[in-house]
Design a protein around this motif. Structure first.
Motif, short mmCIF file in Angstrom:
data_model
loop_
_atom_site.label_atom_id
_atom_site.label_comp_id
_atom_site.label_asym_id
_atom_site.label_seq_id
_atom_site.Cartn_x
_atom_site.Cartn_y
_atom_site.Cartn_z
N ASN A 192 0.71 -1.25 0.07
CA ASN A 192 0.01 -0.12 -0.03
C ASN A 192 0.91 1.31 0.05
O ASN A 192 0.54 2.20 -0.83
N GLN A 193 1.85 1.32 0.54
CA GLN A 193 2.67 2.44 0.67
C GLN A 193 3.51 2.61 -0.75
O GLN A 193 3.52 3.59 -1.05
N LYS A 194 3.98 1.49 -1.40
CA LYS A 194 4.60 1.44 -2.64
C LYS A 194 3.46 2.07 -3.70
O LYS A 194 3.70 2.76 -4.44
N LEU A 195 2.21 1.51 -3.51
CA LEU A 195 1.24 2.01 -4.34
C LEU A 195 1.03 3.30 -4.15
O LEU A 195 0.53 4.06 -5.30
N ALA A 196 0.94 3.88 -3.13
CA ALA A 196 0.64 5.40 -2.92
C ALA A 196 1.55 6.19 -3.34
O ALA A 196 1.14 7.07 -4.30
N ILE A 197 2.79 5.77 -3.32
CA ILE A 197 4.05 6.46 -4.14
C ILE A 197 3.95 6.49 -5.57
O ILE A 197 3.82 7.42 -6.30
N ILE A 198 3.58 5.40 -5.78
CA ILE A 198 3.72 5.17 -7.53
C ILE A 198 2.29 6.06 -8.12
O ILE A 198 2.37 6.77 -9.07
N GLU A 199 1.32 5.87 -7.34
CA GLU A 199 0.01 6.50 -7.60
C GLU A 199 0.08 8.04 -7.67
O GLU A 199 -0.59 8.88 -8.37
N SER A 200 1.04 8.41 -7.03
CA SER A 200 1.30 10.08 -6.77
C SER A 200 2.27 10.64 -8.06
O SER A 200 2.14 11.63 -8.43
N PHE A 201 2.56 9.66 -9.05
CA PHE A 201 2.84 10.11 -10.52
C PHE A 201 1.84 10.00 -11.43
O PHE A 201 1.55 9.33 -11.91
N SER A 202 1.18 11.28 -11.52
CA SER A 202 0.31 11.31 -12.55
C SER A 202 0.35 10.86 -13.87
O SER A 202 -0.50 10.55 -14.63
N GLU A 203 1.69 10.77 -14.34
CA GLU A 203 2.02 10.47 -15.65
C GLU A 203 1.82 8.96 -15.80
O GLU A 203 1.67 8.34 -16.98
N LEU A 204 1.62 8.32 -14.84
CA LEU A 204 1.65 6.90 -14.81
C LEU A 204 0.12 6.21 -14.82
O LEU A 204 -0.77 6.75 -13.87
#
Length: 164
Positions: A12-24
Motif C-alpha cells: 500500500n505504501q509503494k502503491l501510494a508513492i507510484i500513484e502520486s505520479f500522475s503520468e502513470l
C-alpha cells in the motif's frame, strides 16, 4: 547489511508513492499484480512499474539509468527500496522514457552534433544526430551513418580523429 523489516515499504505504501505520479496509468495483471504505464513514452516501452505484487515485490524499468543494476529486461527489483529511493527511480525512469530523456540519451548528453579533427587539424568531420541516426559528414558529403553515438565515435577514433 541487515535490513530492518519495519523500515520496508509495504504494498500500500509503494502503491501510494507510484500513484502520486500522475503520468502513470495503472493496469491490472494476473495474481493481483499491477503494472503502471507511461503513455507519454517516446519509445515502444510503456511499462515503468512491472508486476507490483501484494507482497510488496515489484520492478521498475531502469535500462540505461546510471546507478542501477538492471536485469536483462532493464528492470530493477524494488522490494527493499525506501520511499526516497523509489521516488527517485520513478522520476528517472519516467524522464528516460520521455521525448526529452530519449533525446538526451540518444544524443551525446543532449548535444546533437560534434566536430572531430585529425591531430594535425587539417581534416575535420562532423557527427550529426538526425532521424534517430548518427551521420558523419566531411563538409557536405556523407562519410558514414551509424545507429548509435558510440558506433560513430568508435569509427572516428579508429580513423585517427579526436574531438575538437
Amino acid at each position: 547489511m541487515e535490513l530492518n523489516a519495519s523500515l520496508l515499504l509495504d504494498f500500500n505504501q509503494k502503491l501510494a508513492i507510484i500513484e502520486s505520479f500522475s503520468e502513470l496509468e495503472q493496469k491490472k495483471v494476473s495474481l493481483g499484480r499491477l503494472n503502471f504505464q507511461y503513455n507519454g513514452s517516446a519509445t515502444d516501452k510503456k511499462n515503468v512499474v512491472y508486476h507490483l505484487h501484494p507482497n510488496g515485490n515489484g520492478y521498475v524499468y531502469a535500462k540505461g539509468i546510471d546507478g542501477y543494476d538492471a536485469d536483462a529486461k532493464g528492470m530493477v527489483n524494488i522490494r527493499d527500496f525506501s520511499e526516497e529511493e523509489l521516488r527517485e527511480l520513478l522520476k528517472k525512469a519516467i524522464f528516460a522514457l520521455s521525448p526529452e530523456g530519449l533525446y538526451k540519451r540518444e544524443t551525446a548528453n543532449g548535444n546533437d552534433h560534434e566536430l572531430w579533427v585529425t591531430p594535425s587539424g587539417r581534416s575535420e568531420l562532423e557527427i550529426v544526430y538526425d532521424n534517430a541516426l548518427w551521420n558523419v559528414y566531411a563538409g557536405d558529403l556523407l562519410d558514414g551513418t551509424f545507429r548509435t553515438y558510440k558506433e560513430a565515435v568508435e569509427y572516428l577514433t579508429e580513423e585517427g580523429f579526436v574531438r575538437k
